[in-house]
Design an enzyme around this catalytic site. Structure first.
Site, PDB file in Angstrom:
ATOM      1  N   ASP A  86       4.947  -2.637   0.217  1.00 21.18           N
ATOM      2  CA  ASP A  86       3.591  -2.564  -0.342  1.00 21.18           C
ATOM      3  C   ASP A  86       3.263  -1.152  -0.838  1.00 21.18           C
ATOM      4  O   ASP A  86       3.907  -0.171  -0.453  1.00 21.18           O
ATOM      5  CB  ASP A  86       2.540  -3.033   0.678  1.00 21.18           C
ATOM      6  CG  ASP A  86       2.525  -2.199   1.950  1.00 21.18           C
ATOM      7  OD1 ASP A  86       3.607  -1.838   2.443  1.00 21.18           O
ATOM      8  OD2 ASP A  86       1.426  -1.887   2.449  1.00 21.18           O
ATOM      9  N   GLU A 141       2.433  -1.932   5.257  1.00 24.75           N
ATOM     10  CA  GLU A 141       2.423  -0.614   5.913  1.00 24.75           C
ATOM     11  C   GLU A 141       1.140   0.141   5.599  1.00 24.75           C
ATOM     12  O   GLU A 141       0.618   0.865   6.424  1.00 24.75           O
ATOM     13  CB  GLU A 141       3.645   0.199   5.481  1.00 24.75           C
ATOM     14  CG  GLU A 141       3.865   1.471   6.304  1.00 24.75           C
ATOM     15  CD  GLU A 141       3.041   2.658   5.820  1.00 24.75           C
ATOM     16  OE1 GLU A 141       2.844   3.597   6.618  1.00 24.75           O
ATOM     17  OE2 GLU A 141       2.593   2.671   4.657  1.00 24.75           O
TER      18      GLU A 141
END
Ligand SMILES: [Zn+2]
Length: 410
Positions: A97, A162
């Site tokens: 991400d 994350e």
């Protein structure tokens, strides 16, 4: 020329491969629901195919349920390759991400179409964390193409979420797949470091974000005696909170900076006009505390200071904990992953790397909390989360060599 030098030479030839991978990855926008996206699926699916091409012994997509995301889940990839020995596994855990590009006017081009300028590749996500993805992947590709044999097993994990807390990423993996990682594994998280590639992050400070709510009495700007000015009280309090620095002044040379930090940061808006004395002010403080102190003692001392200011100015001050994360036990400076990284960095870059502690906030804390010694390392530019984020191709090449050295077992 040694086999290792030939391997390094092969990696040096990967410039076009790096640019191609970075372009493909950047164009597949991986924003989590908290950042206005639907998840990491497209980018993760692309990586799944890339990993599959390298014939791993096992390749899994581990889905963490998230009703807000596309198809109701967030994808986490885990691939493993066998080595001559069964133990320990060298793991590299990177995240798929990204954070949103922010104000597009600050970008010189489309954040999702990479631009190449000499050694730089520019685009959202190229450094954070595609640098880690690409370098750990190409290291393995080079070993396979050159016919070298892995001395020990290698695992690549590419996780979701994350940037927004890891609940659907690493935290989910650790809770639901405790079989994956073991305490003698060498776990590298390529998601933080310095420009030279000499910082191996092994420890983090505790984090404490405090919200201060000052309540007084609003009144006309010309008659201050009829009210209680909360902006003045907030200013006094901010100055008095400096005492925290004196009270908790311990220095630990492992950390950069070596002391705990106590910084007033955000201030909420109060009155819209100049001729009104505000009756409510709210500000925040970001505290990064050495693990030697407990967060409760910090809170108590802050309460004491706030109580004194409130008493002197006859108004009320309330402190709320906005976020709190107690530091985990650090990864020992002589843990096998630290020793192996140091050796690899010296061999590749001719530099001496040092174990260090930082202000906090990487996913390594999830590993460390479970007694899994993780080290955070990469040769990083200062551009993550910035407009015109870039990575250096030369850094990806040097870091891929370090990973290759680690995979081969030195
Ligand atoms: Zn990151």
């Amino acid at each position: 020329m040694s086999a290792l030098d030939r391997l390094f030479q092969r990696i040096e030839g990967y410039r076009n491969e790096i640019i191609m991978l970075q372009s493909e990855l950047t164009s597949r926008v991986a924003l989590g629901p908290d950042n206005g996206g639907s998840g990491e699926h497209e980018k993760s699916a692309y990586l799944f195919e890339k990993l599959k091409e390298m014939a791993p012994a096992s390749l899994e997509e581990i889905r963490s349920p998230d009703v807000r995301a596309h198809q109701g889940y967030r994808p986490n990839l885990v691939a493993r390759w066998n080595g001559e020995t069964h133990h320990p596994t060298v793991w590299v855990l990177s995240h798929v991400d990204i954070v949103p590009p922010g104000d597009l006017n600050l970008w010189e081009g489309d954040p999702y179409r990479v631009r190449v300028e000499g050694d730089r590749i520019i685009g959202r996500g190229v450094e954070d964390n595609q640098h880690g993805i690409v370098s750990s992947y190409l290291a393995l590709k080079a070993i396979r193409e050159s016919g070298e044999v892995l001395k020990r097993p290698v695992g690549l994990a590419m996780v979701a979420d994350e940037e927004t807390g890891s609940e659907y990423g690493l935290d989910y993996l650790l809770k639901n797949r405790p079989d994956l990682f073991s305490s003698d594994d060498l776990i590298v998280v390529p998601d933080g470091g310095n420009n030279e590639g000499t910082m191996i992050e092994v420890a983090e400070k505790s984090m404490l974000w405090l919200k201060f709510i000052v309540t007084g009495e609003q009144c006309h700007g010309s008659t201050p005696e009829k009210g209680k000015n909360t902006l003045y009280a907030a200013a006094r309090l901010i100055v008095d909170l400096e005492k925290l620095k004196k009270e908790f002044a311990l220095e630990d040379p492992l950390f950069r900076p070596p002391r705990s930090t106590f910084e007033p940061t955000k201030m909420e808006g109060n009155v819209p006009n100049i001729n009104t004395i505000p009756g409510r002010d709210v500000f925040y403080m970001d505290c990064r505390i050495l693990p030697q102190y407990s967060l409760d003692e910090i809170m108590q001392y802050a309460e004491k200071i706030a109580g004194e200011v409130a008493g002197q100015l006859h108004l009320s001050i309330r402190i709320e904990t906005y976020y709190r994360q107690e530091a985990t036990a650090p990864t020992p400076s002589d843990a096998p992953v630290v020793v192996a990284l140091k050796e690899a960095i010296t061999r590749v870059k001719g530099l001496e790397a040092k174990p260090m502690g930082i202000g906090g906030g990487t996913v390594a804390a999830f590993f460390r909390r479970l007694g899994l010694p993780a080290a955070v390392w990469i040769t990083e530019t200062d551009t993550p989360h910035q407009p015109n984020e870039y990575c250096l191709i030369s850094n990806i090449i040097s870091d891929a060599k370090v990973f290759a050295y680690l995979y081969l077992g030195g």
